[in-house]
Design an enzyme around this catalytic site. Structure first.
Site: not given
Ligand code: CA
Length: 510
Positions: A238, A197
Site C-alpha cells: 500500500e 500495510d
C-alpha cells in the site's frame, strides 16, 4: 541499459495467473459461524464456494493476527490468529480449502507499527535497560507524531496515533523480525503472499515521513527475502500516493502495489460522465511495467463505498465495474462492492457485515452482529441478486470469468480509441490472437452515430464482425469512422469480441 520493464518482468510472481481478480475480505464482517456476532475463519471457509463462483482466484484478508482492535491494524502477536477469528489450525484449514478451490491467500502484514499493548513495546516502555528499547523511536522532547510515554518523561514515535508505536526499521533486529514473521506465515501457515500495510512510512528521516531512501532499502531487502524463500509468493504494498511516486518503488522492491490514481480515475470518469482522464494513468503504467505488477481497484476498506460515492446510481456502479474488470492490471474487489453495498465514514461503516440473505442480519450471523448492517441489506444481498440476471452481482461474475478466459482481457495490450463524443470511453484489448472492444457511454443521455478511430495501426487489415456493424481495417491497420453501434444507451457499456470475418490479410494495392 536494461529497461525497468525488462527488470520488472524477471521479478514476476508466478503464483497468481494472468487475468486473475483478487477479493479483499474483512474476516470480522464476512460470515459468523458460531453466532457470537463476529465473522471468523470457519465462517469464511463456509463461504469459499461463493468466492470461487464469483471467479476470484485470490483473496486478501485484512489483518488476522491477534490485536486488541476490531480492525486488527495494531498487532499484539504476529504468530497467532486473533482468538475472535479462530485458531492457527482453523487458519491452516482455510488455506487448504482455498487452495482446493484454486484460490490463493494473501494476508495483511502490518510492519510499520505494532499495538501499544504489544509485549515488546510494553517492555521497552517500562523496563529499565529493556533489550527492545531500540526497536522503537524515543525523544526527550515533544513533536508532531510524538506521544508522551505513560511511564517516563519522554516521547515515542507513532505516525498514525499513540496506540500504534512505529517500529524502528533502522534497527537490523527489527528487519530480521519482519522476515521471521513473513517466513512463519509462508512456511507454517501456508499463505501465498502478503498485502503490506502503509509501506511508504517504514523509515522516517528528519521531517520526511514518506518514501525515504531508507524505506526503499527496507522493501528491497524484504522483497528479496520473500522471493528467496517463496519464489511464487506475491507481495503487494500500500503506497497511497501518485503514480509518479509509485514508480519509485520498482523494479526490485515488492512485486506489486495498489494503483490509487487509476481507481480515482475510473470513479471520476463515471461520476463526471467524461472519458478524458481515464487512460493516461493506465498507459503510463502499461509502458513501464507488466500488468501483473500494479493493482487497480474501485474502493478499499479506507474509502467511501462505490455506490455511496455515486449517489446510489447502480447504472454508474455497473460502468465502474465494467471499466475496472476490462482494463489491464491485477484488479482487487472489496467484499460487498459486487452487491453495491453502501457505506461512508466513520471506518466501521465502511466495513459492515456482508449481506447474504433477505433474513435477519442479512444471514451474516444467527446472533447480534458486531456492527449494525447497512439499511439496504434487505435488497442489496446475494440472495436477492443471484436470481436477477441484470444484477450488479451477476455483472461482476460474468466479467470476472470473462477476464480469466479471454486472453485479450487477461493480458492483452490496452489500445484506447478516440470517440467522436467525449462521454464515450472506447478501447481495445489486444492479445493472444484475440481482440476485445469495450465501448461505454458514461453520460446521462443516449447517443447516436458515435464514431471511433485509432491514431495508429492497431489491427491487421481485413474485415471484422462485431455486435452490430462490420469493421473494415485498411492496410495501414488504422480504425477510421467506425460506428460500433447505431445508438449507445445512457450510462451503458458494451463488451464484445472482434472476430475476423475472414482470415485477416493485407489488402493488395494496385
Ligand atoms: Ca464468530
Amino acid at each position: 541499459m536494461i529497461s525497468v520493464a525488462a527488470l520488472a518482468a524477471t521479478l514476476l510472481s508466478a503464483g497468481i495467473p494472468a487475468g486473475s481478480v483478487c477479493y479483499e475480505i474483512f474476516v470480522r464482517s464476512f460470515y459468523d459461524s458460531d453466532a457470537d456476532g463476529v465473522g471468523d475463519v470457519n465462517g469464511l471457509i463456509q463461504k469459499l464456494d461463493y468466492v470461487r463462483d464469483l471467479g476470484a482466484r485470490c483473496i486478501w484478508l485484512m489483518p488476522v493476527a491477534e490485536s486488541p482492535s476490531y480492525h486488527g491494524y495494531d498487532v499484539t502477536n504476529y504468530y497467532r490468529v486473533d482468538p475472535d477469528y479462530g485458531t492457527n489450525d482453523d487458519f491452516k484449514r482455510l488455506v487448504a480449502e482455498a487452495h482446493r478451490r484454486g484460490i490463493s491467500v494473501l494476508v495483511d502484514l502490518v510492519l510499520n507499527h505494532v499495538s501499544s499493548e504489544h509485549p515488546l513495546f510494553q517492555d521497552a516502555l517500562r523496563k529499565p535497560g529493556s533489550a527492545y528499547r531500540d526497536w522503537f523511536r524515543w525523544s526527550a522532547t515533544p513533536g508532531h507524531n510524538w506521544h508522551r510515554s505513560p511511564a517516563r518523561d519522554e516521547y515515542y514515535y507513532g505516525f498514525f496515533w499513540s496506540g500504534m508505536p512505529d517500529l524502528n526499521f533502522e534497527n537490523p533486529a527489527v528487519r530480521e523480525e519482519a522476515k521471521q514473521v513473513a517466513r512463519f506465515w509462508l512456511r507454517e501457515m501456508g499463505v501465498d503472499g502478503f498485502r503490506l500495510d502503509a509501506v511508504r512510512h517504514l523509515i522516517e528521516t528528519g521531517d520526511s515521513t514518506a518514501n525515504t531512501s531508507g524505506t526503499h532499502a527496507v522493501l528491497r531487502d524484504f522483497g528479496q527475502y520473500v522471493r528467496s524463500i517463496a519464489p511464487d509468493a506475491l507481495t503487494i504494498g500500500e503506497v497511497w500516493d501518485s503514480t509518479g511516486v509509485l514508480l519509485t518503488y520498482y523494479p526490485d522492491q515488492l512485486d506489486a502495489y495498489f494503483a490509487f490514481e487509476l481507481s480515482d480515475g475510473i470513479l471520476e470518469a463515471v461520476r463526471s460522465g467524461s472519458a478524458s482522464k481515464l487512460f493516461p494513468g493506465y498507459l503510463r503504467l502499461q509502458r513501464e511495467l507488466p500488468a501483473s505488477r500494479w493493482a487497480p481497484f474501485l474502493r478499499n476498506h479506507d474509502q467511501t463505498r462505490t455506490l455511496t460515492l455515486l449517489g446510489g446510481d447502480v447504472a454508474r456502479a455497473k460502468l465502474a465495474a465494467t471499466l475496472l474488470l476490462t482494463l489491464p492490471g491485477l484488479p482487487f474487489v472489496y467484499y460487498g462492492e459486487e452487491l453495491g453495498m453502501t457505506g461512508d465514514k466513520p471506518d466501521e461503516r465502511l466495513r459492515t457485515p456482508m449481506q447474504w440473505t433477505r433474513g435477519t442480519a442479512a444471514g451474516f450471523t444467527r446472533g447480534t452482529p458486531w456492527e449494525v448492517l447497512q439499511p439496504d441489506s434487505l435488497t442489496a444481498n446475494v440472495e436477492a441478486q443471484e436470481g436477477d440476471t441484470g444484477s450488479l452481482l451477476n455483472l461482476y461474475r460474468r466479467l470476472i470469468h470473462l477476464r480469466a478466459e479471454n486472453a485479450a482481457l487477461s493480458s492483452g495490450e490496452l489500445v484506447p480509441l478516440t470517440a467522436s463524443n467525449g462521454a464515450v470511453a472506447a478501447y481495445l484489448r489486444v492479445g493472444g490472437g484475440r481482440t476485445v472492444l469495450v465501448v461505454a457511454n458514461l453520460g446521462p443521455t443516449p447517443l447516436a452515430g458515435v464514431t471511433l478511430s485509432s491514431r495508429r495501426g492497431v489491427l491487421p487489415a481485413g474485415r471484422y464482425r462485431s455486435a452490430a456493424t462490420a469493421l473494415r481495417v485498411g492496410p495501414d491497420g488504422r480504425i477510421r469512422a467506425y460506428v460500433p453501434l447505431r445508438s449507445l444507451e445512457a450510462k451503458q457499456s458494451y463488451v464484445f469480441e472482434l472476430s475476423p470475418a475472414a482470415a485477416p490479410r493485407s489488402v493488395p494495392r494496385q
